[in-house]
Each structure stands twice: as structure tokens, then as C-alpha cells.
Enzyme design. Structure first.
Site, PDB file in Angstrom:
ATOM      1  N   LYS A   1       0.205   3.307  -3.059  1.00 24.38           N
ATOM      2  CA  LYS A   1      -0.721   4.210  -3.315  1.00 24.38           C
ATOM      3  C   LYS A   1      -0.319   5.684  -3.376  1.00 24.38           C
ATOM      4  O   LYS A   1      -1.289   6.459  -3.804  1.00 24.38           O
ATOM      5  CB  LYS A   1      -1.706   4.004  -2.068  1.00 24.38           C
ATOM      6  CG  LYS A   1      -2.508   2.472  -2.124  1.00 24.38           C
ATOM      7  CD  LYS A   1      -3.230   2.277  -0.960  1.00 24.38           C
ATOM      8  CE  LYS A   1      -3.677   0.869  -0.871  1.00 24.38           C
ATOM      9  NZ  LYS A   1      -4.680   0.122   0.309  1.00 24.38           N
TER      10      LYS A   1
ATOM     11  N   TYR B   1      -4.210   3.988   8.236  1.00 24.21           N
ATOM     12  CA  TYR B   1      -5.702   3.510   8.228  1.00 24.21           C
ATOM     13  C   TYR B   1      -6.034   3.919   9.431  1.00 24.21           C
ATOM     14  O   TYR B   1      -6.143   4.968  10.026  1.00 24.21           O
ATOM     15  CB  TYR B   1      -5.690   1.976   8.250  1.00 24.21           C
ATOM     16  CG  TYR B   1      -4.885   1.584   6.857  1.00 24.21           C
ATOM     17  CD1 TYR B   1      -5.381   1.776   5.614  1.00 24.21           C
ATOM     18  CD2 TYR B   1      -3.701   0.849   6.780  1.00 24.21           C
ATOM     19  CE1 TYR B   1      -4.591   1.550   4.387  1.00 24.21           C
ATOM     20  CE2 TYR B   1      -2.973   0.387   5.643  1.00 24.21           C
ATOM     21  CZ  TYR B   1      -3.722   0.822   4.486  1.00 24.21           C
ATOM     22  OH  TYR B   1      -2.896   0.532   3.291  1.00 24.21           O
TER      23      TYR B   1
ATOM     24  N   TYR C   1      -4.495  -2.837 -10.000  1.00 21.83           N
ATOM     25  CA  TYR C   1      -4.170  -2.465  -8.678  1.00 21.83           C
ATOM     26  C   TYR C   1      -3.377  -3.586  -8.129  1.00 21.83           C
ATOM     27  O   TYR C   1      -2.321  -3.293  -7.200  1.00 21.83           O
ATOM     28  CB  TYR C   1      -5.648  -2.535  -8.053  1.00 21.83           C
ATOM     29  CG  TYR C   1      -5.702  -2.396  -6.488  1.00 21.83           C
ATOM     30  CD1 TYR C   1      -5.255  -1.254  -6.080  1.00 21.83           C
ATOM     31  CD2 TYR C   1      -5.907  -3.475  -5.674  1.00 21.83           C
ATOM     32  CE1 TYR C   1      -5.319  -0.969  -4.583  1.00 21.83           C
ATOM     33  CE2 TYR C   1      -5.793  -3.434  -4.319  1.00 21.83           C
ATOM     34  CZ  TYR C   1      -5.522  -2.309  -3.940  1.00 21.83           C
ATOM     35  OH  TYR C   1      -5.594  -2.003  -2.384  1.00 21.83           O
TER      36      TYR C   1
ATOM     37  N   VAL D   1       1.218  -3.422   4.157  1.00 23.50           N
ATOM     38  CA  VAL D   1       1.196  -4.740   4.696  1.00 23.50           C
ATOM     39  C   VAL D   1       2.773  -5.597   4.487  1.00 23.50           C
ATOM     40  O   VAL D   1       2.811  -6.558   5.131  1.00 23.50           O
ATOM     41  CB  VAL D   1       0.073  -5.470   4.602  1.00 23.50           C
ATOM     42  CG1 VAL D   1      -1.308  -4.971   4.975  1.00 23.50           C
ATOM     43  CG2 VAL D   1      -0.277  -6.032   3.123  1.00 23.50           C
TER      44      VAL D   1
ATOM     45  N   SER E   1       0.920  -1.209  -0.070  1.00 18.87           N
ATOM     46  CA  SER E   1      -0.006  -0.049  -0.055  1.00 18.87           C
ATOM     47  C   SER E   1       0.770   1.105  -0.168  1.00 18.87           C
ATOM     48  O   SER E   1       0.258   2.510  -0.223  1.00 18.87           O
ATOM     49  CB  SER E   1      -0.907   0.116   1.050  1.00 18.87           C
ATOM     50  OG  SER E   1      -1.970  -0.898   1.036  1.00 18.87           O
TER      51      SER E   1
END
Length: 318
Positions: free
Chosen positions: A67, A244, A192, A262, A64
Site C-alpha cells: 500500500k 492499523y 488490489y 499480514v 499490505s
């Protein structure tokens, strides 16, 4: 040995002997096999001075953290029109939650939760096509590092994420019912999953982060990679949403814009001062690197780099 170099050596030794190390992401098979004892850290300053320690040259799956890069590309392509499809607010929920999507009619809270990043992927697929979007992503990243050919996409990780990514499939299909996924769902998800399967080292990740440290310029060439406003927007989102439902705790403990993955990586930015990358694959309950967070906390304690200090860039590392 410079002060920053000695600080991160001390941090690495503390992390090496830590008894609590977190848990690897066992729902992605290649990540489940990573050695829990890995630890690397890299710091790149405004003048290009670089300090590394531990496994800082070992490639890992950034997941992530990618992103940040896809959002940079989408903002370059669409500008503020982007915010009609994804919001700019913290979610307070798990990174793969579907509950908020139902309440908010298929518009994700921010581009760093999975639903928001899937929308960003959809935007890039619309602009470049599924296969070309992967090429464009690599072309965006490679000029920022000293060894560009070694940044790549691990297709085996992407394949296994596709085979096990049922929650992401549900998110994408649900957003499709609201018209917020505009390509074939499988095409958007294929990009993705490949985006998340980017591999780079801490050293490379810190080098890539320098374009945010400098307000949007490639420090190697002076070329503008993104507008200063877009760089500031991304840093603000990293601070609010980059970890998050652990973002608030990270802001208090570390006090820097940061984005986790992660795979155990974290990219953190001290604007105008340093780009920092850390990797430790063991995760906490929120899916963020346990020792990576602790290492960044220690770094800020020694350097005074928290953006919440009264004069954050005045104090010299001691």
C-alpha cells in the site's frame, strides 16, 4: 563486522530462540503454509551499505506493505486531489472494518486500511487500466532494486485472495454506493488483490524503501521518484496509520515510520539514515509481525534511530 551488522546478527539470534512467535495469517491459504520459524532482516544505509541476516533473501508475500507503493503512484498521478477520496487520519479500528465507512459516508480514514487502499487501487485502475496498473506497479518498483526481474506478483496468491476476500468485496461495493469506487468493482479488486500478492525479499523491500529514506529519490540513479513533500506525507501516514489499531504502540516501541503486512513483513524508515525491512510470519492480535516489531524495537534501542529522540541521528550504534 560493522556495528549494524553485529547488531542485527544478535537480534536474529534472539528472535530465533523466542518462544512466543505469533500466528500466521490462516485466512489466506498460501500464507497459512509459511514456516513460522522464518526470520529475515535487511538494513540499507544512505551510502548504499547493506547488511542482511537470516532469511533476508527469501521472497515472501508483502501484502499490505504494498500500500505504500500504490499510494506513492497515486500521489504522483493526482497530488492533493487524492485527499478528497481518502482521508489522512488514524482509524483506531481493525484493518478491514466496515463500521467507519457507514459513519463517514464511504470516505476511508486513511490509505493504509483496506478500504482506503481499495480506493487507491480504483484511482490507479482509472488512470492505467486493470492490467496495465499491475505493469506500472512493477515498473515503479523494479528500478529501485539490484535484481529487478525477481520482484513479481504471485498470481496464485492473488487468485486465492480473490476467492476468499469477501470482506474486501463488501467494502468495495459499499463504497461504490457512495460513488467512491468509480470502476467496475471486480476490476478494482482484481488489481488490489494482485498488488497485495507482490513478492520480494527483505533485501529488496529495504532497497525499495530507500526512496523514502532519501526524500523521494532513487539512490542508485539520483532520479526523483516522488516529490519530497509526497515522501514526507507517506512517512507521516506510515507513522500514524501503518500498523492499523497497533500504530500507537508501534510508534512508542519503535519510533520509526513503518508499514506492516499480514505476510509478516514490515518496512521501516529512519529518514536520511536507513531503510529497514524485517520478515517474521507470525502475527500479533492486530495483524502485525510479532517478532518483526520486537526486532525493530531492539534495533532502535541499539542505534538510537527513533525519531522521538532529542537528537535521533547523533548517537552512533553501540
Amino acid at each position: 563486522m560493522s556495528t549494524v551488522a553485529s547488531i542485527i546478527v544478535s537480534i536474529a539470534e534472539e528472535m530465533r530462540t523466542a518462544s512466543e512467535r505469533g500466528t500466521v495469517a490462516n485466512y489466506i491459504p498460501p500464507l497459512a503454509r509459511v514456516d513460522l520459524n522464518r526470520f529475515g532482516m535487511a538494513v540499507v544505509g544512505m551510502d548504499g551499505e547493506t547488511h542482511t541476516v537470516g532469511d533476508a533473501e527469501v521472497p515472501f508475500s508483502v501484502q499490505s506493505v504494498s500500500k505504500v507503493f500504490s499510494l506513492s503512484m497515486a500521489l504522483n498521478a493526482m497530488g492533493d486531489e487524492l485527499w478528497g477520496r481518502v482521508r489522512q487520519e488514524p482509524s483506531g479500528s481493525a484493518f478491514n472494518s466496515i463500521v467507519q465507512l457507514e459513519n463517514e459516508h464511504g470516505i476511508p480514514r486513511n490509505p493504509f486500511i483496506n478500504a482506503g487502499a481499495i480506493v487507491i487501487a480504483d484511482i490507479l485502475v482509472s488512470r492505467y487500466g486493470r492490467e496495465n496498473a499491475q505493469t506500472r506497479l512493477l515498473e515503479f518498483l523494479r528500478p529501485l532494486v539490484s535484481d529487478p526481474s525477481s520482484i513479481d506478483i504471485d498470481t496464485d496468491v492473488a487468485r486465492q485472495e480473490r476467492e476468499t476476500g469477501f470482506r474486501n468485496m463488501a467494502l468495495a461495493n459499499y463504497m461504490r454506493t457512495f460513488g467512491n469506487i468509480r470502476n467496475v468493482v471486480e476490476d478494482t479488486l482484481d488489481f488490489y488483490f494482485h498488488q497485495c500478492a507482490l513478492t520480494m525479499s527483505c533485501h529488496q523491500l529495504a532497497q525499495v524503501g530507500t526512496c523514502l529514506m532519501t526524500g523521494g529519490r532513487n539512490p542508485l540513479t539520483g532520479e526523483r521518484i516522488m516529490s519530497e513533500r509526497n515522501a514526507q506525507t507517506i512517512l507521516a501516514l506510515m507513522m500514524m496509520c501503518g500498523h492499523y489499531d497497533g500504530s500507537g504502540a508501534f510508534a512508542i516501541r519503535v519510533g520509526l515510520p513503518g508499514k506492516s503486512g499480514v505476510g509478516g513483513g514490515i518496512l521501516a524508515i529512519a529518514p536520511g539514515v536507513a531503510s529497514i525491512a524485517v520478515w517474521s510470519p507470525g502475527l500479533n492480535a492486530q495483524g502485525n509481525s510479532l517478532l518483526g516489531t520486537r526486532a525493530l524495537e531492539r534495533l532502535v534501542q541499539h542505534t538510537g534511530w527513533s525519531v522521538f529522540r532529542a537528537n535521533p541521528w547523533v548517537a552512533n550504534p553501540t
